[in-house]
Design a protein around this motif. Structure first.
Motif, mmCIF file in Angstrom:
data_model
loop_
_atom_site.group_PDB
_atom_site.id
_atom_site.type_symbol
_atom_site.label_atom_id
_atom_site.label_comp_id
_atom_site.label_asym_id
_atom_site.label_seq_id
_atom_site.Cartn_x
_atom_site.Cartn_y
_atom_site.Cartn_z
ATOM 1 N N ARG A 62 11.999 1.605 3.082
ATOM 2 C CA ARG A 62 13.062 1.407 2.079
ATOM 3 C C ARG A 62 14.148 2.482 2.146
ATOM 4 O O ARG A 62 15.224 2.316 1.551
ATOM 5 C CB ARG A 62 12.467 1.388 0.672
ATOM 6 N N PHE A 63 13.876 3.586 2.851
ATOM 7 C CA PHE A 63 14.834 4.698 2.912
ATOM 8 C C PHE A 63 15.357 4.924 4.323
ATOM 9 O O PHE A 63 15.753 6.030 4.676
ATOM 10 C CB PHE A 63 14.177 5.979 2.377
ATOM 11 N N GLY A 64 15.369 3.883 5.120
ATOM 12 C CA GLY A 64 15.978 3.966 6.443
ATOM 13 C C GLY A 64 15.036 4.286 7.572
ATOM 14 O O GLY A 64 15.391 4.124 8.746
ATOM 15 N N GLY A 65 13.852 4.790 7.287
ATOM 16 C CA GLY A 65 12.843 5.011 8.316
ATOM 17 C C GLY A 65 13.036 6.260 9.158
ATOM 18 O O GLY A 65 12.274 6.490 10.096
ATOM 19 N N LYS A 66 14.022 7.112 8.847
ATOM 20 C CA LYS A 66 14.274 8.310 9.657
ATOM 21 C C LYS A 66 14.178 9.567 8.801
ATOM 22 O O LYS A 66 14.671 9.605 7.670
ATOM 23 C CB LYS A 66 15.664 8.240 10.303
ATOM 24 N N ASP B 82 0.816 -1.217 0.000
ATOM 25 C CA ASP B 82 0.000 0.000 0.000
ATOM 26 C C ASP B 82 0.849 1.265 0.000
ATOM 27 O O ASP B 82 0.374 2.322 -0.427
ATOM 28 C CB ASP B 82 -0.910 0.038 1.234
ATOM 29 N N ASP B 83 2.075 1.161 0.484
ATOM 30 C CA ASP B 83 2.948 2.323 0.658
ATOM 31 C C ASP B 83 4.370 1.915 0.258
ATOM 32 O O ASP B 83 5.206 1.593 1.111
ATOM 33 C CB ASP B 83 2.897 2.780 2.124
ATOM 34 N N PRO B 84 4.660 1.908 -1.051
ATOM 35 C CA PRO B 84 5.883 1.270 -1.564
ATOM 36 C C PRO B 84 7.198 1.805 -1.005
ATOM 37 O O PRO B 84 8.188 1.070 -0.935
ATOM 38 C CB PRO B 84 5.800 1.518 -3.080
ATOM 39 N N GLN B 85 7.252 3.084 -0.617
ATOM 40 C CA GLN B 85 8.524 3.643 -0.129
ATOM 41 C C GLN B 85 8.750 3.404 1.359
ATOM 42 O O GLN B 85 9.857 3.638 1.852
ATOM 43 C CB GLN B 85 8.577 5.151 -0.414
ATOM 44 N N LYS B 86 7.738 2.947 2.059
ATOM 45 C CA LYS B 86 7.849 2.795 3.512
ATOM 46 C C LYS B 86 8.861 1.705 3.867
ATOM 47 O O LYS B 86 8.802 0.586 3.374
ATOM 48 C CB LYS B 86 6.488 2.468 4.134
ATOM 49 N N PHE C 128 1.041 9.119 2.558
ATOM 50 C CA PHE C 128 1.994 8.171 1.978
ATOM 51 C C PHE C 128 3.366 8.467 2.558
ATOM 52 O O PHE C 128 3.562 9.469 3.249
ATOM 53 C CB PHE C 128 2.024 8.278 0.450
ATOM 54 N N THR C 129 4.307 7.595 2.271
ATOM 55 C CA THR C 129 5.685 7.780 2.726
ATOM 56 C C THR C 129 6.525 8.354 1.596
ATOM 57 O O THR C 129 6.494 7.844 0.473
ATOM 58 C CB THR C 129 6.286 6.459 3.207
ATOM 59 N N CYS C 130 7.258 9.398 1.896
ATOM 60 C CA CYS C 130 8.184 9.990 0.934
ATOM 61 C C CYS C 130 9.601 9.569 1.287
ATOM 62 O O CYS C 130 10.008 9.616 2.459
ATOM 63 C CB CYS C 130 8.064 11.513 0.962
ATOM 64 N N LEU D 19 16.616 9.657 3.552
ATOM 65 C CA LEU D 19 15.635 10.201 4.489
ATOM 66 C C LEU D 19 14.265 9.601 4.179
ATOM 67 O O LEU D 19 13.965 9.285 3.019
ATOM 68 C CB LEU D 19 15.560 11.728 4.376
ATOM 69 N N GLU D 20 13.443 9.481 5.206
ATOM 70 C CA GLU D 20 12.120 8.879 5.018
ATOM 71 C C GLU D 20 11.111 9.562 5.944
ATOM 72 O O GLU D 20 11.394 9.775 7.127
ATOM 73 C CB GLU D 20 12.172 7.377 5.316
ATOM 74 N N LEU D 21 9.937 9.894 5.385
ATOM 75 C CA LEU D 21 8.902 10.577 6.162
ATOM 76 C C LEU D 21 7.531 10.005 5.811
ATOM 77 O O LEU D 21 7.104 10.060 4.653
ATOM 78 C CB LEU D 21 8.928 12.086 5.874
#
Length: 650
Positions: free
Chosen positions: A546-550, A540-544, A620-622, A633-635
């Motif tokens: 994958r970019f470290g979570g911070k 549902d949220d493909p980037q979640k 969504f997650t960016c 970075l991940e938000l």
């Protein structure tokens, strides 16, 4: 082995009995069809061996019998299995006790009961969310006032989730076998309980990790196996068996485009006390069979004579109309007005305009008919989140309209650009502009090399339009437009925008096309983001994840600024802030996969890189990649406490 002729005195009488909704066929030794019917078939036949087929929702049963001269032989389908609702009944009875009062006790209220039929051993208990519609914003909300109570009861390995609600249409949300969150419409009628029986299973999904493919397993719901029916508040759970059986039979027919309708079955559905859902299913079966020039009845064949055909179609359409006419009041799904419009359309009453509908329908065929109507009445269909999601994310779970809940997070050409003109005029212009794509021999095949320069969306629209226009010389343009809307299952507004985009692409006028407002997308010369080699953990949220979570790493911080420009979408700006100047360096932004495009490159201006004018219809997650510093970075926008309600809940 068949006898070509026999004296009447040499014949025998074969009587075959079956259940309502089960088709009976009698074939002779040469596999020639000798008789066909339902419930009770009686045929005088020559003496020989016959094969009897009983075909219903639960499969095919066969038996070979010998008929002798002068014999009267009766054959019953004693072993035809019935769908057993025993576990569902037991659960519903226990739920009645657990809730402390009878389900549907208030005649002004309604109930939705989701019964889980576990199809695997040691399954994970599914979670369900029920969304009511907010009239002011024309979309669904999980915390709407209509949902008054939610209780879960477990008994003997089954689960029942009970919602006490006001009469209305609701959006039921759950996880699928592919790990995605799905939505579908469930009605709640005044004074009735809606029972949704779902079946769990395990899905196997291929996941790419780097250059290798792996397998992930998901516990979830199989939407094609869902059965939805309603019962009156006075009806006891042990009386549900026949309603469950008829529901299974009708839904199987809708899914396979066959028919199970016979006079006995129809008589029971036409009764005033019959479940309104059964009436909707039967009316939909009648309509889709007639529009494909097939008989909706097992007891009658489609006539060959044109005058007889007109009378036959008119008679059955009026019967379908009578089925849905009594279904009125709060909680009536959009399928009813859509069916009423399609019936009048087939009767030639084209001046009839379908009223505005506030939610998508339950059935896939009703959605297709609604898209046809959007050509004549584009303003009858809202631009709400649920409509956008159904339009972009329907997954093909016939007979149901089921869509991916996350299918409309980001905008596309149809959202960013207000298309002008009519779909009919645009299709004519598209056909003229696409003339060079058709071979001079008159073939309707399109040259692949010519289509290759178009975007994927434009290729699909051009191919569909050319196919219809080339085979519909005697059909009006508005009918072609309706057929195109039905074939693509897209509303006229979206089709118009896509067709105009295709025209711009074919003419080479790139200035008329919507392009990314930011810098160029990353090229192969730039160091690729490591996240792209990691598997997608959340469909549902493909980037979640994958970019470290911070959101803050190594002196860089990713944050967002929201601007609520309208009630049904949010404009946002994504910002990367650095503690030191970063001139001549870039940040790559990775958005939800429903954004077109979903990958942007933005230069730093001193200590900031900004991605502006991002229009979102949910959270969504960016992910962000800064290649010069190897920073990720991940938000998660939906997890931000200060995020607007639309971002947190959709």
């Amino acid at each position: 082995m068949s006898s070509s002729s026999s004296n009447t005195s040499d014949l025998g009488t074969l009587i075959v009995e079956g259940e309502p909704g089960v088709e009976i066929r009698v074939l002779d030794g040469d596999f020639t069809l000798r008789a066909r019917g339902t419930v009770e078939l009686k045929a005088d036949l020559p003496p020989e061996l016959y094969m009897i087929n009983w075909k219903g929702a639960d499969g095919l049963r066969q038996e070979v019998v010998r008929l002798r001269s002068g014999q009267v032989r009766t054959v019953r389908s004693e072993h035809t299995p019935r769908p057993e609702p025993s576990s569902a009944n037991a659960t519903l009875l226990s739920v009645t006790e657990a809730t402390g009062h009878p389900i549907g006790g208030d005649s002004r209220r309604a109930d939705i009961v989701v019964v889980v039929d576990y199809g695997t051993k040691n399954p994970a208990a599914p979670e369900f969310r029920l969304f009511s519609r907010d009239e002011a914003e024309n979309q669904f909300r999980s915390d709407g006032r209509a949902v008054k109570d939610y209780r879960v009861n477990q008994l003997d390995g089954t689960t029942a989730c009970v919602f006490h609600v006001h009469p209305e249409t609701y959006r039921l949300q759950y996880k699928s076998l592919q790990g995605e969150t799905l939505d579908q419409i469930v009605p709640a009628f005044t004074g009735r309980r809606t029972i949704v029986v779902v079946r769990t299973g395990v899905g196997e999904v291929l996941v790419k990790s780097g250059e290798e493919l792996g397998t992930t397993f998901y516990d979830g719901i199989d939407p094609t196996a869902t059965r939805t029916f309603t019962v009156s508040k006075e009806q006891a759970a042990d009386e549900y068996a026949e309603t469950v059986r008829l529901t299974s039979v009708l839904l199987a027919s809708l899914a396979t485009r066959r028919t199970c309708l016979g006079e006995t079955l129809l008589a029971s559905i036409e009764a005033d006390s019959a479940d309104p859902m059964l009436k909707i299913y039967a009316a939909a079966t009648i309509v889709y069979r007639l529009e494909t020039r097939l008989s909706p009845s097992l007891d009658a064949t489609f006539p060959t004579d044109e005058s007889e055909q007109r009378l036959f179609v008119k008679t059955w359409l009026k019967r379908a109309s009578k089925l849905i006419a009594p279904i009125q009041g709060k909680g009536v799904p959009a399928d009813v007005p859509v069916l009423a419009w399609r019936i009048r359309e087939l009767l030639g009453q084209r001046s009839h305009v379908m009223p505005k509908i506030a939610t998508p329908p339950m059935l896939e065929c009703a959605w297709r008919w609604a898209m046809m109507q959007s050509v004549s009445s584009p303003n009858n269909f809202p631009k709400s989140f649920s409509f956008r999601s159904a339009e972009r994310g329907a997954i093909g779970s016939s007979p149901w309209l089921v869509w991916r809940a996350a299918a409309a997070k980001g905008g596309d050409v149809a959202d960013k650009k207000t298309a002008r003109g009519t779909l009919q005029d645009t299709l004519l212009n598209l056909a003229q502009g696409a003339a060079a794509l058709v071979k001079e021999t008159g073939s309707t095949l399109v040259r692949p090399d010519a289509l290759h320069s178009l975007s994927v969306e434009s290729r699909n629209v051009v191919a569909a339009a050319l196919r219809l226009l080339s085979t519909s010389s005697s059909t009006s343009v508005i009918d072609v437009a309706k057929q195109l809307a039905a074939a693509t299952q897209l509303p006229s507004g979206t089709l118009l925008a896509l067709a105009q985009q295709a025209l711009a692409e074919m003419s080479g006028n790139r200035a008329d096309q919507e392009v990314a407002a930011s810098g160029p997308v990353v090229t192969d010369k730039r160091k690729a983001a490591p996240a792209l080699a990691r598997p997608i953990l959340n469909p549902d949220d493909p980037q979640k994840g994958r970019f470290g979570g911070k959101a803050e790493v190594g002196g860089f911080r990713l944050y967002v600024r929201f601007e609520e420009t309208r009630r049904d979408w949010i404009d946002l700006t994504l910002i990367v802030a650095s503690k030191e100047p970063m001139d001549d360096e870039i940040a790559e932004f990775f958005l939800h996969d429903t954004f077109k495009p979903n990958r942007y490159v933005e230069p730093f201006n001193k200590k900031r890189a900004e991605l502006t004018e991002v229009r979102a219809w949910g959270g969504f997650t960016c992910g962000v990649w800064i290649p010069s510093r190897n920073i990720e970075l991940e938000l998660d926008l939906a997890a931000l406490p200060r995020a607007p309600r639309l971002i947190r809940e959709l």
